[in-house]
Design a protein around this motif. Structure first.
Motif, mmCIF file in Angstrom:
data_model
loop_
_atom_site.group_PDB
_atom_site.id
_atom_site.type_symbol
_atom_site.label_atom_id
_atom_site.label_comp_id
_atom_site.label_asym_id
_atom_site.label_seq_id
_atom_site.Cartn_x
_atom_site.Cartn_y
_atom_site.Cartn_z
ATOM 1 N N ALA A 178 0.831 -1.211 0.000
ATOM 2 C CA ALA A 178 0.000 0.000 0.000
ATOM 3 C C ALA A 178 0.863 1.257 0.000
ATOM 4 N N ALA A 179 2.069 1.153 0.538
ATOM 5 C CA ALA A 179 3.003 2.284 0.575
ATOM 6 C C ALA A 179 3.803 2.396 -0.717
ATOM 7 N N GLY A 180 3.475 1.531 -1.703
ATOM 8 C CA GLY A 180 4.152 1.608 -2.993
ATOM 9 C C GLY A 180 5.381 0.731 -3.120
ATOM 10 N N MET A 181 5.594 -0.166 -2.175
ATOM 11 C CA MET A 181 6.746 -1.065 -2.221
ATOM 12 C C MET A 181 6.348 -2.363 -2.891
ATOM 13 N N ARG A 182 7.352 -3.080 -3.374
ATOM 14 C CA ARG A 182 7.093 -4.407 -3.919
ATOM 15 C C ARG A 182 8.239 -5.331 -3.549
ATOM 16 N N PRO A 183 7.947 -6.614 -3.337
ATOM 17 C CA PRO A 183 9.008 -7.553 -2.969
ATOM 18 C C PRO A 183 9.839 -7.933 -4.191
ATOM 19 N N ILE A 184 11.126 -8.122 -3.955
ATOM 20 C CA ILE A 184 12.010 -8.612 -5.020
ATOM 21 C C ILE A 184 12.934 -9.670 -4.422
ATOM 22 N N GLN A 185 13.543 -10.446 -5.280
ATOM 23 C CA GLN A 185 14.516 -11.446 -4.835
ATOM 24 C C GLN A 185 15.880 -10.994 -5.312
ATOM 25 N N ILE A 186 16.850 -10.984 -4.426
ATOM 26 C CA ILE A 186 18.203 -10.564 -4.763
ATOM 27 C C ILE A 186 19.158 -11.716 -4.478
ATOM 28 N N TRP A 187 19.966 -12.045 -5.459
ATOM 29 C CA TRP A 187 20.976 -13.073 -5.283
ATOM 30 C C TRP A 187 22.293 -12.387 -4.936
ATOM 31 N N VAL A 188 22.936 -12.858 -3.904
ATOM 32 C CA VAL A 188 24.213 -12.292 -3.462
ATOM 33 C C VAL A 188 25.239 -13.411 -3.341
ATOM 34 N N PRO A 189 26.525 -13.070 -3.385
ATOM 35 C CA PRO A 189 27.546 -14.115 -3.232
ATOM 36 C C PRO A 189 27.412 -14.828 -1.887
ATOM 37 N N ASP A 190 27.681 -16.113 -1.889
ATOM 38 C CA ASP A 190 27.638 -16.914 -0.668
ATOM 39 C C ASP A 190 28.961 -16.735 0.062
ATOM 40 N N THR A 191 28.943 -15.968 1.141
ATOM 41 C CA THR A 191 30.168 -15.671 1.888
ATOM 42 C C THR A 191 30.715 -16.886 2.625
ATOM 43 N N ARG A 192 29.923 -17.964 2.708
ATOM 44 C CA ARG A 192 30.376 -19.184 3.387
ATOM 45 C C ARG A 192 31.092 -20.132 2.440
ATOM 46 N N ARG A 193 31.049 -19.834 1.160
ATOM 47 C CA ARG A 193 31.633 -20.718 0.155
ATOM 48 C C ARG A 193 33.155 -20.764 0.298
ATOM 49 N N PRO A 194 33.743 -21.948 0.178
ATOM 50 C CA PRO A 194 35.208 -22.038 0.235
ATOM 51 C C PRO A 194 35.836 -21.157 -0.846
ATOM 52 N N GLY A 195 36.858 -20.418 -0.469
ATOM 53 C CA GLY A 195 37.554 -19.567 -1.425
ATOM 54 C C GLY A 195 37.015 -18.152 -1.498
ATOM 55 N N GLU A 251 39.450 -15.596 0.118
ATOM 56 C CA GLU A 251 40.653 -15.474 -0.704
ATOM 57 C C GLU A 251 40.378 -14.637 -1.958
ATOM 58 N N GLU A 252 39.218 -14.842 -2.563
ATOM 59 C CA GLU A 252 38.863 -14.060 -3.749
ATOM 60 C C GLU A 252 38.669 -12.589 -3.391
ATOM 61 N N CYS A 253 38.098 -12.314 -2.225
ATOM 62 C CA CYS A 253 37.962 -10.928 -1.764
ATOM 63 C C CYS A 253 39.330 -10.283 -1.604
ATOM 64 N N ARG A 254 40.248 -11.014 -0.978
ATOM 65 C CA ARG A 254 41.608 -10.485 -0.799
ATOM 66 C C ARG A 254 42.280 -10.237 -2.138
ATOM 67 N N ARG A 255 42.112 -11.169 -3.076
ATOM 68 C CA ARG A 255 42.721 -11.028 -4.399
ATOM 69 C C ARG A 255 42.207 -9.782 -5.105
ATOM 70 N N GLN A 256 40.892 -9.606 -5.113
ATOM 71 C CA GLN A 256 40.307 -8.444 -5.780
ATOM 72 C C GLN A 256 40.686 -7.146 -5.079
ATOM 73 N N SER A 257 40.739 -7.178 -3.750
ATOM 74 C CA SER A 257 41.129 -5.980 -2.994
ATOM 75 C C SER A 257 42.572 -5.593 -3.301
ATOM 76 N N ALA A 258 43.443 -6.578 -3.381
ATOM 77 C CA ALA A 258 44.849 -6.305 -3.691
ATOM 78 C C ALA A 258 44.987 -5.708 -5.089
ATOM 79 N N LEU A 259 44.265 -6.244 -6.052
ATOM 80 C CA LEU A 259 44.305 -5.700 -7.413
ATOM 81 C C LEU A 259 43.807 -4.256 -7.445
ATOM 82 N N THR A 260 42.741 -3.994 -6.705
ATOM 83 C CA THR A 260 42.187 -2.640 -6.655
ATOM 84 C C THR A 260 43.171 -1.686 -5.996
ATOM 85 N N ALA A 261 43.761 -2.099 -4.880
ATOM 86 C CA ALA A 261 44.729 -1.252 -4.179
ATOM 87 C C ALA A 261 45.942 -0.962 -5.064
#
Length: 73
Positions: A18-35, A38-48
């Motif tokens: 009624a307030a004009g909102m609608r539900p959506i589904q958002i897929w996000v990376p699984d932070t519990r996944r092995p690796g 390490e991938e976050c560190r790799r990308q952060s190092a490349l960015t830095a």
């Protein structure tokens, strides 16, 4: 789920709609996944590394920080 919870959730969702909102589904990376960490560190190092090599970006960041109220080195 009990019927009282179901009714309460339905009422809440109806109010949001009624307030004009609608539900959506958002897929996000699984932070519990092995690796993941390490991938976050790799990308952060490349960015830095890329940021450190960009003199214009460094100048921009220094100018922006200098404009922040209360900023001291």
């Amino acid at each position: 789920m009990s019927s009282s919870v179901t009714r309460r959730v339905s009422k809440h969702r109806a109010g949001l709609r009624a307030a004009g909102m609608r539900p959506i589904q958002i897929w996000v990376p699984d932070t519990r996944r092995p690796g993941f960490a390490e991938e976050c560190r790799r990308q952060s190092a490349l960015t830095a590394e890329s940021d450190a090599a960009d003199k214009d970006l460094q100048d921009f960041m220094e100018a922006a920080l200098a404009k922040m109220e209360g900023w001291t080195e």
